[in-house]
Scaffold this active site. Structure first.
Site, PDB file in Angstrom:
ATOM      1  N   CYS A 187      45.244  51.836 116.209  1.00 50.11           N
ATOM      2  CA  CYS A 187      46.232  50.840 114.958  1.00 50.11           C
ATOM      3  C   CYS A 187      45.026  50.467 113.887  1.00 50.11           C
ATOM      4  CB  CYS A 187      46.042  48.901 115.637  1.00 50.11           C
ATOM      5  SG  CYS A 187      44.485  48.833 116.409  1.00 50.11           S
TER       6      CYS A 187
ATOM      7  N   HIS B 155      57.071  29.369  96.240  1.00 44.00           N
ATOM      8  CA  HIS B 155      58.107  30.024  97.113  1.00 44.00           C
ATOM      9  C   HIS B 155      58.547  30.238  96.326  1.00 44.00           C
ATOM     10  CE1 HIS B 155      57.499  26.951  99.400  1.00 44.00           C
ATOM     11  NE2 HIS B 155      57.456  25.716  98.782  1.00 44.00           N
TER      12      HIS B 155
ATOM     13  N   GLU C 285      36.569  52.217 119.412  1.00 43.63           N
ATOM     14  CA  GLU C 285      36.652  52.073 117.547  1.00 43.63           C
ATOM     15  C   GLU C 285      34.960  53.010 117.617  1.00 43.63           C
ATOM     16  OE1 GLU C 285      37.466  48.614 115.686  1.00 43.63           O
ATOM     17  OE2 GLU C 285      36.808  47.108 117.186  1.00 43.63           O
TER      18      GLU C 285
ATOM     19  N   ASP D  68      37.228  52.242 112.328  1.00 48.94           N
ATOM     20  CA  ASP D  68      35.796  51.626 113.113  1.00 48.94           C
ATOM     21  C   ASP D  68      35.132  53.171 113.610  1.00 48.94           C
ATOM     22  OD1 ASP D  68      34.663  49.795 111.586  1.00 48.94           O
ATOM     23  OD2 ASP D  68      36.136  48.198 112.964  1.00 48.94           O
TER      24      ASP D  68
HETATM   25  C1  PEP Z   1      40.210  48.984 113.327  1.00 55.02           C
HETATM   26  O1  PEP Z   1      38.669  49.314 112.917  1.00 55.02           O
HETATM   27  O2  PEP Z   1      40.290  50.296 113.419  1.00 55.02           O
HETATM   28  C2  PEP Z   1      40.903  48.272 113.063  1.00 55.02           C
HETATM   29  C3  PEP Z   1      42.309  48.571 113.571  1.00 55.02           C
HETATM   30  O3  PEP Z   1      39.687  47.834 112.935  1.00 55.02           O
HETATM   31  P1  PEP Z   1      39.743  46.525 111.392  1.00 55.02           P
HETATM   32  O4  PEP Z   1      40.445  47.048 110.458  1.00 55.02           O
HETATM   33  O5  PEP Z   1      39.882  45.126 112.185  1.00 55.02           O
HETATM   34  O6  PEP Z   1      38.330  46.032 112.577  1.00 55.02           O
HETATM   35 MG    MG Z   2      37.545  47.844 113.944  1.00 51.69          MG
END
Ligand code: PEP
Ligand code: MG
Length: 571
Positions: A502, A189, A431, A455
């Protein structure tokens, strides 16, 4: 230099104030008047609850109404009201003839041992709560006053064996430059509160209380977990400079917190965050994210002994959706395999795990597990703006199979009159090279794309993302990856759907001008990178990113691209 765990970033420089643990010497003398001792205990409990509520109010004010952190203290009220605790104390008084203080001490120690035997972070935190409660309760019965931390001199660095939540509520935080303690870790905490109050903190520094004297000068580096006692003039000079640079950067970034994400010439893009659990959704919003572009749900399956139930998952997804209050929440279905193992699932060891039984391949094989997750997501979609995202897609057939399963679940929910978002959006992560090459076809099957560059880079370049021997080849700035990204975004737009990203590359300042020029609609980044990414996006105009991209597209080597982009951002 001493080392500990850096749990709250920033650099603090000041004079040490050592808080010695209040000793609470408890008499073990047996008593005759058990009733009087039970009364004494009950009165102390009432006082404790009243005092706790006052501390919660104070802390809540300090945190500008951030009740969640103040409620850390409220836990102690639940603990003290727990019948197991109160009956334990009363039985120790009436049966063992212990005085009230000794009965509280023994019962708390027994409870601590139970929690310690679970041997995990949350339980260890419970132990710290019980210890804090024990000390405060005994102090009340002994008529002791709190350690007074309400008026501190400027630039005080608090040194203690352990920082209890009740101490932080009373602290004159404005004058605290840093916190150092012998006990505690990232999830204690004290760390949570230090982060909320933006006080640099280094915890778990061995024997710190005996290695420093009151009033000595000390430097706390909360990012690196480093502590310097009586620093040399040169160290002090370096750290004063670092502190100035850090504080200025934080101040500069804060300007972007409530701003829209727009380029210098006014093009709006979406800036979302990547999270691994519902609690992080709140942190993302606080950090300025406009939504969630990736909820990595595998973390709900990891660190457990058995599969999470539909109810457990539903509650977690619903919690995130509610916290986000209408903002987009992109939930990625289970992405295990590769480097993410879940021991209780008994997956067999594979020669090439990244090319094996992973993510959607696993889910389409274990439809029972997949259906449970999708049902939980669909039910939670009644409470917010949820999108479903499928990882590791390599073919249209997989997408169609997923949609068939989702349609089946929707029919079942309809039959049972269970609410869900009937217009829920379904997207895929792009990916794999197969998905990138087939992006034009895939785009007609789904509502959105999100490019997973982590990926995509490893599969496009045939470079294991976790193998240090080939790490020098792993770069999303490789022209092959850049061309792939451009193609994916174009295919999405030609089909009238949005393209996001992402993977980590979305927050790479060298990549941002290219992504802006390609027309990426959504950047989804680690929570700690949200403001930096917004600032970076705001620094570019369409004309500049067009010119940069044109030059980049003429290069054939990664080194040329990365050197050129590094020069561009340095200007
Ligand atoms: C990615 O592959 O770019 C991704 C966001 O997924 P992870 O890193 O969880 O494989
Ligand atoms: Mg990935």
């Amino acid at each position: 230099m001493l080392r500990g765990i850096g749990t709250s970033k920033g650099i603090g420089i000041g004079k040490a104030l050592i808080i010695h643990k209040c000793k609470n010497a408890v008499s073990r003398a047996k008593i005759n008047d058990t009733e009087a001792e039970v009364d004494k205990f009950n009165e102390a409990v009432e006082k404790f609850i009243q005092e706790t509520n006052e501390l919660v109010d104070k802390l809540s004010q300090k945190l500008n109404g951030d009740d969640k952190n103040a409620l850390v203290l409220k836990n102690q009220e639940y603990l003290i009201r727990d019948p197991e605790f109160t009956s334990g104390v009363i039985s120790a008084i009436t049966n063992d003839k212990l005085n009230a203080e000794a009965a509280v001490e023994d019962t708390c120690e027994m409870l601590k041992n139970i929690f310690l035997s679970f041997n995990n972070d949350t339980m260890t935190q419970r132990v710290a709560d019980i210890e804090d409660m024990k000390q405060r309760l005994i102090a009340i019965m002994q008529g002791q006053k709190h350690i007074d931390l309400t008026k501190l001199s400027d630039n005080t660095v608090i040194i203690a064996d352990e920082i209890h939540p009740s101490m932080t509520a009373n602290m004159d935080t404005e004058h605290i430059a840093g916190i150092i303690s012998e006990k505690g870790g990232d999830t204690s905490h004290a760390s949570i509160l230090a982060r909320a109050l933006e006080i640099p903190a280094v915890l778990s520094v061995k024997d710190i209380c005996s290695k420093i004297a009151e009033g000595e000068e000390v430097i706390v580096d909360g990012a690196y977990g480093e502590v310097f006692v009586n620093p040399t003039p040169i160290t002090l000079k370096i750290y004063n400079k670092k502190k100035k640079a850090y504080d200025e950067r934080v101040k500069e970034l804060k300007k972007y917190i409530d701003k829209q994400t727009v380029t210098r010439d006014g093009r709006k893009v979406m800036l979302a965050a990547n999270i691994g659990n519902a609690d992080e959704a709140a942190k993302a919003v606080k950090a300025g994210a406009e939504g969630i572009g990736l909820f990595r749900t595998e973390f709900l399956f990891m660190n457990k002994q058995a599969l999470p139930t539909e109810e457990e998952q539903y509650n977690e997804y619903k919690k995130a959706a509610v916290v986000l209050d209408g903002r987009q929440l992109t939930i990625r279905t289970l992405d295990i395999g590769g480097d993410k193992d879940i021991p209780y699932m008994g997956l067999t060891k594979e020669l090439n795990p990244f090319l094996g039984y992973r993510a959607i391949r696993f889910c389409l094989d274990r439809v029972d597990i997949f259906t449970t997750q999708l049902r939980a997501v669909l039910r939670a979609s009644a409470y917010g703006n949820i999108r479903i995202m499928i990882p590791m897609i390599t073919s249209v057939t997989e997408v169609q199979a997923v949609k068939k399963i989702i349609n089946g679940i929707c029919r079942d929910l309809d039959k049972k009159d269970i609410k869900y978002d009937k217009d829920i959006k379904i997207g895929v992560m792009i990916e794999t090279p197969a998905a990138a090459i087939m992006a034009d076809v895939l785009a007609h099957e789904v509502d959105f794309f999100s490019i997973g560059t982590n990926d995509l880079t490893q599969y496009t370049l045939a470079v294991d993302r976790g193998n240090e021997n080939v790490a020098y080849l792993y770069s999303a700035l490789n022209p092959a990856v850049i061309r792939s990204i451009k193609h994916i975004i174009e295919c999405a737009h030609n089909a009238g759907i949005e393209a996001g990203m992402c993977g980590e590359a979305a927050a790479d300042e060298r990549m941002i001008p290219l992504l802006l020029n390609f027309g990426l609609d959504e950047f989804s980044v680690t929570v700690s990178r949200v403001l930096e990414t917004r600032k970076e996006i705001a620094s570019w105009s369409s004309k500049e990113v067009k010119e940069i991209t044109e030059n980049v597209m003429n290069y054939s080597e990664e080194k040329e691209v990365s050197n050129y982009l590094s020069d561009c951002i340095a200007k």
